[in-house]
Design an enzyme around this catalytic site. Structure first.
Site, PDB file in Angstrom:
ATOM      1  N   ASP A 108       0.839  -1.197   0.000  1.00  0.00           N
ATOM      2  CA  ASP A 108       0.000   0.000   0.000  1.00  0.00           C
ATOM      3  C   ASP A 108       0.880   1.256   0.000  1.00  0.00           C
ATOM      4  O   ASP A 108       0.379   2.387  -0.072  1.00  0.00           O
ATOM      5  CB  ASP A 108      -1.010  -0.004   1.153  1.00  0.00           C
ATOM      6  CG  ASP A 108      -0.354  -0.090   2.515  1.00  0.00           C
ATOM      7  OD1 ASP A 108       0.886  -0.187   2.594  1.00  0.00           O
ATOM      8  OD2 ASP A 108      -1.089  -0.056   3.519  1.00  0.00           O
ATOM      9  N   SER A 109       2.217   1.054   0.012  1.00  0.00           N
ATOM     10  CA  SER A 109       3.142   2.172  -0.220  1.00  0.00           C
ATOM     11  C   SER A 109       2.937   2.728  -1.631  1.00  0.00           C
ATOM     12  O   SER A 109       3.463   3.799  -1.951  1.00  0.00           O
ATOM     13  CB  SER A 109       4.596   1.732  -0.025  1.00  0.00           C
ATOM     14  OG  SER A 109       4.871   0.546  -0.752  1.00  0.00           O
ATOM     15  N   LYS A 151      -1.564  -9.410   2.670  1.00  0.00           N
ATOM     16  CA  LYS A 151      -0.856  -8.990   3.890  1.00  0.00           C
ATOM     17  C   LYS A 151      -1.725  -7.979   4.630  1.00  0.00           C
ATOM     18  O   LYS A 151      -2.393  -7.163   3.995  1.00  0.00           O
ATOM     19  CB  LYS A 151       0.497  -8.361   3.539  1.00  0.00           C
ATOM     20  CG  LYS A 151       1.224  -7.715   4.731  1.00  0.00           C
ATOM     21  CD  LYS A 151       2.690  -7.472   4.471  1.00  0.00           C
ATOM     22  CE  LYS A 151       3.042  -6.138   3.868  1.00  0.00           C
ATOM     23  NZ  LYS A 151       2.580  -4.970   4.657  1.00  0.00           N
ATOM     24  N   GLU A 155       8.760  -4.286  10.753  1.00  0.00           N
ATOM     25  CA  GLU A 155       9.248  -3.007  10.229  1.00  0.00           C
ATOM     26  C   GLU A 155       9.816  -2.128  11.331  1.00  0.00           C
ATOM     27  O   GLU A 155       9.148  -1.878  12.349  1.00  0.00           O
ATOM     28  CB  GLU A 155       8.101  -2.287   9.492  1.00  0.00           C
ATOM     29  CG  GLU A 155       8.532  -0.953   8.900  1.00  0.00           C
ATOM     30  CD  GLU A 155       7.569  -0.390   7.867  1.00  0.00           C
ATOM     31  OE1 GLU A 155       6.598  -1.081   7.476  1.00  0.00           O
ATOM     32  OE2 GLU A 155       7.794   0.757   7.439  1.00  0.00           O
ATOM     33  N   ASP A 203      -1.107  -6.021  -0.298  1.00  0.00           N
ATOM     34  CA  ASP A 203      -1.557  -5.399   0.956  1.00  0.00           C
ATOM     35  C   ASP A 203      -3.065  -5.182   0.946  1.00  0.00           C
ATOM     36  O   ASP A 203      -3.615  -4.643  -0.020  1.00  0.00           O
ATOM     37  CB  ASP A 203      -0.890  -4.026   1.129  1.00  0.00           C
ATOM     38  CG  ASP A 203       0.347  -4.086   2.007  1.00  0.00           C
ATOM     39  OD1 ASP A 203       0.471  -5.019   2.821  1.00  0.00           O
ATOM     40  OD2 ASP A 203       1.196  -3.187   1.856  1.00  0.00           O
ATOM     41  N   GLU A 218      -1.882  -5.499   8.494  1.00  0.00           N
ATOM     42  CA  GLU A 218      -1.111  -4.961   9.613  1.00  0.00           C
ATOM     43  C   GLU A 218      -1.809  -5.247  10.941  1.00  0.00           C
ATOM     44  O   GLU A 218      -3.042  -5.190  11.017  1.00  0.00           O
ATOM     45  CB  GLU A 218      -0.943  -3.430   9.451  1.00  0.00           C
ATOM     46  CG  GLU A 218      -0.139  -3.046   8.217  1.00  0.00           C
ATOM     47  CD  GLU A 218       0.089  -1.539   8.091  1.00  0.00           C
ATOM     48  OE1 GLU A 218      -0.307  -0.773   9.008  1.00  0.00           O
ATOM     49  OE2 GLU A 218       0.668  -1.136   7.066  1.00  0.00           O
TER      50      GLU A 218
HETATM   51  O1  KIV Z   1       3.561  -1.145   1.686  1.00  0.00           O
HETATM   52  C1  KIV Z   1       4.754  -1.498   1.779  1.00  0.00           C
HETATM   53  O2  KIV Z   1       5.614  -1.168   0.947  1.00  0.00           O
HETATM   54  C2  KIV Z   1       5.131  -2.330   2.915  1.00  0.00           C
HETATM   55  C3  KIV Z   1       6.601  -2.598   3.118  1.00  0.00           C
HETATM   56  C4  KIV Z   1       7.263  -1.420   3.704  1.00  0.00           C
HETATM   57  C5  KIV Z   1       6.836  -3.822   3.913  1.00  0.00           C
HETATM   58  O3  KIV Z   1       4.308  -2.736   3.658  1.00  0.00           O
END
Ligand code: KIV
Length: 271
Positions: free
Chosen positions: A51-52, A120, A189, A90, A122
């Site tokens: 989600d980055s 994934k 992280e 994510d 959180e």
């Molecule tokens: O969204 C992302 O890029 C991440 C990584 C920093 C692990 O969750």
């Protein structure tokens, strides 16, 4: 011979085997077809459609604004490029925190519409029920503990997490809870390397670190950071493997120069 070299397609079982053999796992983000083609072709084990993308692709300050539809769009493009890597997507903010049914429905959309391999999310104990429900539909789940960017407004800063004993103890408990709930791996992280190494040695599933030192089972970085496309972000944990910001800026400057000078296209570049 390393597991990595002989395997045609990475699965969650292969990752488990890598951990058992002490072979480190490589993971990078990707959000589009062209980059994913390069990253997969170069031999990465896991591609994370993170989600980055909210920061890197859309220019938002945090990961919070990206939607489930947008994640599915990015994930579909990545999946179409990939032959070998395991593609993890994510679950974006707001697509799973409500309840475990919502978490399952969002995960099903990612698997069905993007044809992803895993999701994934959180959090620790608070997402246990969601992890179990997603898994009950046969969808592999990766956990994410430590600095969890979707909670940035609760933390207030992006500094190192779990430096204090109480938070460290809670993180270790959460890692065990996620493993027992069935997660196939966990991202840690920005936490102290000793704590990350302890979690990796206590757990049987692979622990992938970002800013968590080298005592874990694998490493993940944001692709645009490690390629030096983004030159405004320089945390201590980031190693830059290229300076594409400079390479690309110079290429564009040369193109502009050639067009203005009527040097491009030349005789051999026209019909
Ligand atoms: O969204 C992302 O890029 C991440 C990584 C920093 C692990 O969750």
């Amino acid at each position: 011979m390393s597991v990595h070299k002989v395997v045609k397609k990475i699965t969650t079982h292969i990752l488990q085997e890598m951990k058992a053999k002490g072979e480190k796992i490589s993971m990078l983000t990707a959000y589009d077809f062209s980059m994913a083609r390069i990253v997969d072709g170069a031999g990465i084990d896991i591609i994370l459609v993170g989600d980055s993308a909210s920061n890197v692709m859309a220019g938002h300050e945090t990961t919070l604004p990206i939607t489930l539809d947008q994640m599915i769009y990015h994930a579909g493009a990545v999946i179409r490029a990939v032959n070998r890597a395991l593609v993890v997507v994510d679950l974006p903010f707001g697509s799973y925190q409500g309840n475990s049914k919502e978490a399952l429905n969002s995960s099903i959309r990612i698997m069905k519409e993007a044809e992803a391999h895993a999701v994934k999310l959180e959090g620790g104990r608070e997402v246990k029920e969601s992890v179990e429900r997603i898994l009950s539909a046969g969808i592999p789940v990766m956990g994410h503990l430590g600095l969890t960017p979707q909670s940035i407004y609760k933390f207030g800063t992006y500094t190192v997490r779990a430096k204090e004993e109480e938070e460290a103890k809670r993180l270790i408990e959460d890692a065990h809870i996620l493993q027992e709930a069935g997660c196939f791996a966990i991202v840690l992280e920005k936490i102290p390397y000793k704590l990350a190494a302890r979690v990796a040695s206590e757990l049987t599933i692979p622990i992938i670190g970002i800013g968590a030192g080298n005592g874990v089972d694998g490493q993940v970085l944001v692709l645009h950071d490690m390629l030096g496309i983004n030159n405004e972000f320089s945390p201590r944990f980031l190693r830059r493997y290229a300076n594409l910001y400079e390479v690309m800026t110079s290429a564009v400057q040369n193109y502009v120069k050639d067009v203005k000078a009527k040097d491009f296209p030349n005789d051999s570049e026209q019909y």
